[in-house]
Design a protein around this motif. Sequence first.
Motif, short mmCIF file in Angstrom:
data_model
loop_
_atom_site.label_atom_id
_atom_site.label_comp_id
_atom_site.label_asym_id
_atom_site.label_seq_id
_atom_site.Cartn_x
_atom_site.Cartn_y
_atom_site.Cartn_z
N VAL A 117 -16.50 -8.71 7.72
CA VAL A 117 -16.48 -9.09 6.30
C VAL A 117 -15.39 -10.11 6.02
N LEU A 118 -14.19 -9.88 6.59
CA LEU A 118 -13.01 -10.68 6.22
C LEU A 118 -12.69 -11.79 7.21
N GLY A 119 -13.28 -11.75 8.38
CA GLY A 119 -12.99 -12.78 9.38
C GLY A 119 -12.10 -12.23 10.48
N GLU A 120 -12.16 -12.85 11.63
CA GLU A 120 -11.44 -12.37 12.81
C GLU A 120 -9.92 -12.40 12.64
N ASP A 121 -9.41 -13.30 11.77
CA ASP A 121 -7.97 -13.42 11.61
C ASP A 121 -7.41 -12.45 10.58
N ALA A 122 -8.26 -11.64 9.97
CA ALA A 122 -7.81 -10.72 8.92
C ALA A 122 -6.86 -9.67 9.49
N ASP A 123 -5.89 -9.27 8.67
CA ASP A 123 -4.94 -8.22 9.04
C ASP A 123 -5.55 -6.89 8.63
N ILE A 124 -6.16 -6.21 9.59
CA ILE A 124 -6.91 -4.98 9.28
C ILE A 124 -6.00 -3.78 9.45
N GLY A 125 -5.96 -2.93 8.46
CA GLY A 125 -5.17 -1.71 8.53
C GLY A 125 -5.44 -0.85 7.31
N ASN A 126 -4.73 0.22 7.19
CA ASN A 126 -4.82 1.12 6.04
C ASN A 126 -3.40 1.48 5.62
N PRO A 127 -2.94 0.98 4.45
CA PRO A 127 -3.67 0.23 3.42
C PRO A 127 -4.17 -1.13 3.92
N LEU A 128 -5.32 -1.51 3.34
CA LEU A 128 -5.92 -2.81 3.66
C LEU A 128 -5.47 -3.81 2.60
N LYS A 149 0.99 -2.81 -1.18
CA LYS A 149 0.78 -2.15 0.10
C LYS A 149 2.02 -1.34 0.49
N SER A 150 3.20 -1.92 0.32
CA SER A 150 4.44 -1.22 0.65
C SER A 150 4.67 -0.04 -0.29
N LEU A 151 4.45 -0.25 -1.59
CA LEU A 151 4.66 0.83 -2.55
C LEU A 151 3.72 2.01 -2.31
N THR A 152 2.46 1.71 -2.01
CA THR A 152 1.52 2.81 -1.77
C THR A 152 1.82 3.52 -0.45
N THR A 153 2.30 2.77 0.55
CA THR A 153 2.67 3.41 1.81
C THR A 153 3.81 4.39 1.59
N GLU A 154 4.80 4.01 0.80
CA GLU A 154 5.90 4.91 0.50
C GLU A 154 5.43 6.10 -0.32
N ASP A 202 -0.25 4.14 -12.97
CA ASP A 202 1.08 4.34 -12.41
C ASP A 202 0.99 4.93 -11.01
N ILE A 203 1.67 4.29 -10.07
CA ILE A 203 1.61 4.72 -8.67
C ILE A 203 2.10 6.15 -8.50
N GLY A 204 3.23 6.48 -9.13
CA GLY A 204 3.78 7.82 -8.96
C GLY A 204 2.84 8.89 -9.46
N LYS A 205 2.36 8.76 -10.70
CA LYS A 205 1.45 9.77 -11.27
C LYS A 205 0.15 9.83 -10.49
#
Length: 718
Positions: free
Chosen positions: A350-361, A322-327, A450-453
């Motif tokens: 789908v994931l439940g009320e306690d899920a940490d919802i965001g983008n990236p998910l 999540k951190s790598l893709t955000t960067e 590869d994330i970069g490519k």
Amino acid sequence: MSAENAAGHGVEALLAPRNVVLVGASDRPGHWSGRVWLNLRRFRFAGHVYPVNPNRSEIWGARCYAGVHDLPEAPDHLAVFIPADMTLRTLEEAAACGARGATLFAAGFGEGGDAEGRARGQRLKDTLARTGIAAAGPNCMGVASGRSKLVTLADETLEELAPGPVAVVTQSGMLCGTFSRALNDRGLRVAYLISCGNQTGLTFSDYIAFLAGDPDLRVILCYIESVLDAPRFLAAARKARDNGKRVVVVKIGGSDAARAAALAHTGALAGSIEVFDTFARDAGIIRLDSLDEMIEAAELLARAPAPRGPRIAVMTNSGALKSLTTEATSAHGIEVAKLAPDTESRLRDVLGEDADIGNPLDTKRTLPTEQYMGCVETLCAAPEIDVLLLAEELPREAGIARKVANFRALEKWVGRAGKPVAMFSPITFRETDYMIGLRDQLAHVPLMRDIGKTFRAIAALTKAGGAGPEPAAAAARPAPPPLVADYRRRAAALTEPVALSEVESKALLGAYGIALPPEAIAASPEEATVAATRIGFPVVLKAISAEVPHKSDAGLVVLDLTNGEDVHAAAERLRRRCGELGAAFEGLLVAKQMSGGIEAVLGVHRDPEMGPVVMAGMGGVWLELFKDVAFAPPGLSRERAIEAIARTRVARLLAGYRGSPPGDVNALADAMVSLGRLALDLGDVIEAIDINPVLVMQTGVCALDGLVVLKPPAGGAT
């Protein structure tokens, strides 16, 4: 038959011949003719293959013929391995026998720049035009068609060729084998491999226009060193785009020196890649910086719909990813979609009320298939998302049943997504047999590496979006001002580019409605003094001399003149300064000294490949320091001009930087449109135009200086 249709029939004749004639066949070890002979058999070309060599009666266990006249049937496709001078004679003989296509391997047709080679290249061009032979090359390594099984590529390492989603057109013959291996390694079928060499015969334009009609193709990969016929090239790319295919390019640029216009600053700022991108974007062309990125783009485009917008969503099961893709999204300017409240609500279902919802998910673990697909379907259904990327790795061996079940469910469903859905691995690694087998089961799910490519490719793909705007039609332009005919007549008599005086340049700019300051021409210091008094102080005084295009650098401009005595003295100094420079003194230009406003620049540069292009950016003394410019095609609209200006730093000044007065961006855009119209009207006789500075005021603009450089017309003096 139109030129486009004729070219299409030519490519078809080249790639689907009735037979192949190997002219200059030799069994000498390593000779390219032997490699082509073996490839034609290995890929099961259905037609006859005839070796030709006057010194042999048999070769490779087959009959060898003395010449094309001796064949048992009319020659169709010639693979010509003989030297350049002999090639010309052979083409003439074969054309008389009915040959339609040829692969020309020989060099020596001007690619080195020598006079003899250039003359030979012109003879080849004339021969092909006269005979109608469709030729690949010269100085190429051959072509291959998965449909007809024609292979004249002299590369024994080629892998599978079959009708499929990918075609390759390249100026480097060596890269055909590289592309073949890289694409086959991804499980992608390569339909065509085309090495076009010098393009004396068929060009990129011809090949792309032909490939645009292939129903199986989804992506055309091009390695380009030079575009020879920009209008046809761009038209072919638009045709491909309109037929649901994308042209993906790695483009090598020429040197800055080769592109710089000697008489105008604008030329020194116009890099080939920036200008190419300006035109390519409108034609739907996707340009990438490396071959690796091109393969990642092909992986997505061959298996999924092309992105229709820039907004992406990412789903992962790892905080690190999540951190790598955000960067990565931030580094490459990718737009991460803001999830709508309804999308967030559905994901919580789908994931439940306690899920940490965001983008990236971040799902934090490998989900059961029902939940996994629930997230995928929710994100794909969200109107705020254009592309969904799934951070995933294929398991190296059997045993991870949940992950495999997710992949198989994704493959079964993804055809209904309507949007591109792709998996990407964090790094590139060697695949096991199990991984290869599993990937082969995921025919409709791109697996990028590869994330970069991956994110560099995604950035280019999403910014390309759907169909780009067409350049304004020439028929919609107003008629050129009468002055244009005079300038065209002057250009027709030229033998090299010539800069007009500032007075002549401004007369042309003014004819297109570009605002100028109050000014007058004076022949003497006395006349300059009278003119300055009439215009009103302060004034600027400039010497008029066509021999000195950049007057400020030569000391031929005096500012801040506030009375008649100062004007008279300055005029005397400017006349003396012209004498010191050895430049003809043609008079004096007296202009109202304008104050306030924001200094911008407008210009036109003639790119050697793409033709005239319009420029806007930060002007005045900052132009060459910051090189803060953006380009647009000359047939631009006001909206396109505003979009180009917005890509520059001067746009921030025009918006009122830190409380300073804003500038009239609409007026600057209108002047840019007028300049583009001028460039289209003068066409092949415009070398460059500089308007620097253009003073952008709160209302309106004013061109304080102007330089127009004319050139001989494309066909020479008329």
